[in-house]
Design a protein around this motif. Structure first.
Motif, PDB file in Angstrom:
ATOM      1  N   ILE A  26       0.938  -1.315  -0.076  1.00  0.00           N
ATOM      2  CA  ILE A  26       0.313  -0.194   0.181  1.00  0.00           C
ATOM      3  C   ILE A  26       0.733   1.256   0.329  1.00  0.00           C
ATOM      4  CG2 ILE A  26      -1.977   1.208   1.312  1.00  0.00           C
ATOM      5  CD1 ILE A  26      -2.832  -1.420   2.166  1.00  0.00           C
ATOM      6  N   SER A  27       2.188   0.897   0.411  1.00  0.00           N
ATOM      7  CA  SER A  27       2.865   2.292   0.404  1.00  0.00           C
ATOM      8  C   SER A  27       3.323   2.883  -1.123  1.00  0.00           C
ATOM      9  CB  SER A  27       4.046   2.210   1.248  1.00  0.00           C
ATOM     10  OG  SER A  27       5.311   1.209   1.273  1.00  0.00           O
ATOM     11  N   ARG A  28       3.284   1.267  -1.814  1.00  0.00           N
ATOM     12  CA  ARG A  28       4.016   1.751  -3.049  1.00  0.00           C
ATOM     13  C   ARG A  28       2.480   2.751  -3.656  1.00  0.00           C
ATOM     14  NH1 ARG A  28       5.741  -2.717  -2.869  1.00  0.00           N
ATOM     15  NH2 ARG A  28       4.075  -3.880  -4.742  1.00  0.00           N
ATOM     16  N   PHE A  29       1.604   2.705  -3.489  1.00  0.00           N
ATOM     17  CA  PHE A  29       0.448   3.296  -4.266  1.00  0.00           C
ATOM     18  C   PHE A  29       0.753   4.800  -3.145  1.00  0.00           C
ATOM     19  CE2 PHE A  29      -1.508  -0.312  -4.205  1.00  0.00           C
ATOM     20  CZ  PHE A  29      -2.427  -1.037  -5.608  1.00  0.00           C
ATOM     21  N   VAL A  30       0.788   5.038  -2.200  1.00  0.00           N
ATOM     22  CA  VAL A  30       1.280   6.646  -1.120  1.00  0.00           C
ATOM     23  C   VAL A  30       2.510   7.187  -1.870  1.00  0.00           C
ATOM     24  CG1 VAL A  30       1.659   7.711   0.100  1.00  0.00           C
ATOM     25  CG2 VAL A  30       0.485   5.778   0.815  1.00  0.00           C
ATOM     26  N   LEU A  31       3.580   6.641  -2.600  1.00  0.00           N
ATOM     27  CA  LEU A  31       4.759   7.072  -3.388  1.00  0.00           C
ATOM     28  C   LEU A  31       4.448   7.849  -4.704  1.00  0.00           C
ATOM     29  CD1 LEU A  31       7.629   4.574  -2.349  1.00  0.00           C
ATOM     30  CD2 LEU A  31       7.053   6.756  -1.384  1.00  0.00           C
ATOM     31  N   ILE A  32       3.410   7.035  -5.215  1.00  0.00           N
ATOM     32  CA  ILE A  32       2.866   7.642  -6.391  1.00  0.00           C
ATOM     33  C   ILE A  32       3.051   9.230  -6.486  1.00  0.00           C
ATOM     34  CG2 ILE A  32       1.059   7.450  -7.875  1.00  0.00           C
ATOM     35  CD1 ILE A  32       0.833   4.607  -7.679  1.00  0.00           C
ATOM     36  N   PRO A  33       1.947   9.860  -6.230  1.00  0.00           N
ATOM     37  CA  PRO A  33       1.508  10.983  -5.818  1.00  0.00           C
ATOM     38  C   PRO A  33       2.951  12.286  -5.300  1.00  0.00           C
ATOM     39  CG  PRO A  33       0.160   9.857  -4.367  1.00  0.00           C
ATOM     40  CD  PRO A  33       0.883   8.696  -4.775  1.00  0.00           C
ATOM     41  N   VAL A  34       3.748  10.983  -4.697  1.00  0.00           N
ATOM     42  CA  VAL A  34       4.885  11.624  -4.030  1.00  0.00           C
ATOM     43  C   VAL A  34       6.168  11.625  -5.761  1.00  0.00           C
ATOM     44  CG1 VAL A  34       6.642  11.788  -2.642  1.00  0.00           C
ATOM     45  CG2 VAL A  34       4.227  11.078  -1.460  1.00  0.00           C
ATOM     46  N   TYR A  35       6.222  10.933  -5.906  1.00  0.00           N
ATOM     47  CA  TYR A  35       7.096  10.963  -7.415  1.00  0.00           C
ATOM     48  C   TYR A  35       6.607  11.791  -8.115  1.00  0.00           C
ATOM     49  CZ  TYR A  35       8.009   8.987 -11.809  1.00  0.00           C
ATOM     50  OH  TYR A  35       8.575   9.664 -12.864  1.00  0.00           O
ATOM     51  N   LEU A  36       5.215  11.797  -8.825  1.00  0.00           N
ATOM     52  CA  LEU A  36       4.615  13.220  -9.731  1.00  0.00           C
ATOM     53  C   LEU A  36       5.125  14.338  -9.260  1.00  0.00           C
ATOM     54  CD1 LEU A  36       1.034  10.795 -10.230  1.00  0.00           C
ATOM     55  CD2 LEU A  36       3.088  11.610 -12.423  1.00  0.00           C
ATOM     56  N   VAL A  37       5.356  14.788  -7.780  1.00  0.00           N
ATOM     57  CA  VAL A  37       5.107  16.550  -7.514  1.00  0.00           C
ATOM     58  C   VAL A  37       6.671  16.722  -7.709  1.00  0.00           C
ATOM     59  CG1 VAL A  37       5.606  17.796  -5.601  1.00  0.00           C
ATOM     60  CG2 VAL A  37       3.023  16.159  -5.750  1.00  0.00           C
ATOM     61  N   ILE A  38       7.088  15.347  -7.534  1.00  0.00           N
ATOM     62  CA  ILE A  38       9.046  15.915  -7.648  1.00  0.00           C
ATOM     63  C   ILE A  38       9.033  15.688  -9.459  1.00  0.00           C
ATOM     64  CG2 ILE A  38      11.180  14.420  -6.925  1.00  0.00           C
ATOM     65  CD1 ILE A  38      10.062  13.612  -4.014  1.00  0.00           C
ATOM     66  N   PHE A  39       8.728  15.436  -9.765  1.00  0.00           N
ATOM     67  CA  PHE A  39       9.381  14.753 -11.169  1.00  0.00           C
ATOM     68  C   PHE A  39       8.973  16.062 -12.296  1.00  0.00           C
ATOM     69  CE2 PHE A  39       8.397  13.791 -15.295  1.00  0.00           C
ATOM     70  CZ  PHE A  39       9.433  13.140 -15.965  1.00  0.00           C
ATOM     71  N   PHE A  40       7.519  16.535 -10.978  1.00  0.00           N
ATOM     72  CA  PHE A  40       6.747  17.539 -12.491  1.00  0.00           C
ATOM     73  C   PHE A  40       7.689  19.079 -11.982  1.00  0.00           C
ATOM     74  CE2 PHE A  40       3.938  14.338 -14.456  1.00  0.00           C
ATOM     75  CZ  PHE A  40       4.652  14.186 -15.464  1.00  0.00           C
ATOM     76  N   ASN A  41       8.381  18.804 -10.507  1.00  0.00           N
ATOM     77  CA  ASN A  41       8.404  19.724 -10.488  1.00  0.00           C
ATOM     78  C   ASN A  41      10.601  20.191 -10.185  1.00  0.00           C
ATOM     79  OD1 ASN A  41       7.214  22.107  -8.662  1.00  0.00           O
ATOM     80  ND2 ASN A  41       6.541  20.193  -7.091  1.00  0.00           N
ATOM     81  N   GLY A  42      10.768  19.339 -11.380  1.00  0.00           N
ATOM     82  CA  GLY A  42      12.044  20.206 -12.346  1.00  0.00           C
ATOM     83  C   GLY A  42      13.173  18.542 -11.463  1.00  0.00           C
ATOM     84  N   HIS A  43      12.556  17.963 -10.453  1.00  0.00           N
ATOM     85  CA  HIS A  43      13.436  17.084 -10.251  1.00  0.00           C
ATOM     86  C   HIS A  43      13.294  15.527 -10.862  1.00  0.00           C
ATOM     87  CE1 HIS A  43      14.638  21.000  -7.144  1.00  0.00           C
ATOM     88  NE2 HIS A  43      13.063  20.738  -7.191  1.00  0.00           N
TER      89      HIS A  43
END
Length: 189
Positions: A26-43
């Motif tokens: 379930i933590s992997r599902f939680v990491l999806i939005p974390v990934y997206l925020v970091i990715f689309f903020n240029g990191h």
């Protein structure tokens, strides 16, 4: 082709659904939005490390589930769903950012979406689900390397990605064969 499932069925009858391996999944599902925020903020490279954390939770939940006898039907279904959901997220982010061609994204998306929908459909119809196997795990590792090569802009990254896409379709074919064999055997009993 023989699919080993006897021990799996015995273990799933003895364990509850909410356990450490399933919480890690379930933590992997939680990491999806974390990934997206970091990715689309240029990191993009930092986002790749979030993807690695998700991959490590995948390894850890599988190890704990197998060694502690904590395999559950819910975990068998959620684990590949979490993996595929994360991979689809990564595919879309790489496509939107222009790091991969749309043809490669379409091939990966069709394969992963097909695996998710097929697994969920048959799970909810009471069919036995094939647990992750060595080929599936190998394909995931190969995808991680492809993504690593892409985010660090290595020249051969897209060629390697196409190789991994081919391997992933072969792996899907093997899963389909195993699913058919497993469920044909279940009907006979």
């Amino acid at each position: 082709m023989k699919v080993k499932c006897t021990r799996y069925r015995i273990l799933t009858r003895r364990r509850g659904t909410l356990n450490i391996p399933n919480m890690l999944t379930i933590s992997r599902f939680v990491l999806i939005p974390v990934y997206l925020v970091i990715f689309f903020n240029g990191h993009i490279q930092v986002a790749f490390f979030i993807l690695l954390v998700a991959g490590l939770t995948d390894i850890l939940d599988g190890y704990i589930a197998r060694t502690r006898g904590l395999i559950t039907p819910v975990g068998v279904m959620l684990d590949p769903l979490a993996d595929k959901s994360m991979m689809i997220t990564v595919i879309l982010s790489l496509l939107i950012s222009g790091l991969i061609p749309w043809q490669a994204a379409a091939a990966m998306f069709i394969r992963d979406l097909g695996m998710i929908m097929g697994s969920a459909f048959f799970h909810f119809r009471g069919k036995l689900t094939v647990p992750a196997n060595v080929m599936g795990k190998l394909t995931t590792v190969l995808y991680y390397f492809a993504i690593l090569f892409i985010v660090f802009h290595l020249n051969f990254a897209i060629t390697y990605l196409w190789f991994v896409i081919g391997v992933s379709f072969l792996t899907s074919f093997i899963y389909i064969i195993q699913f058919l064999v497993l469920n044909r055997g279940a009907k006979l009993k």
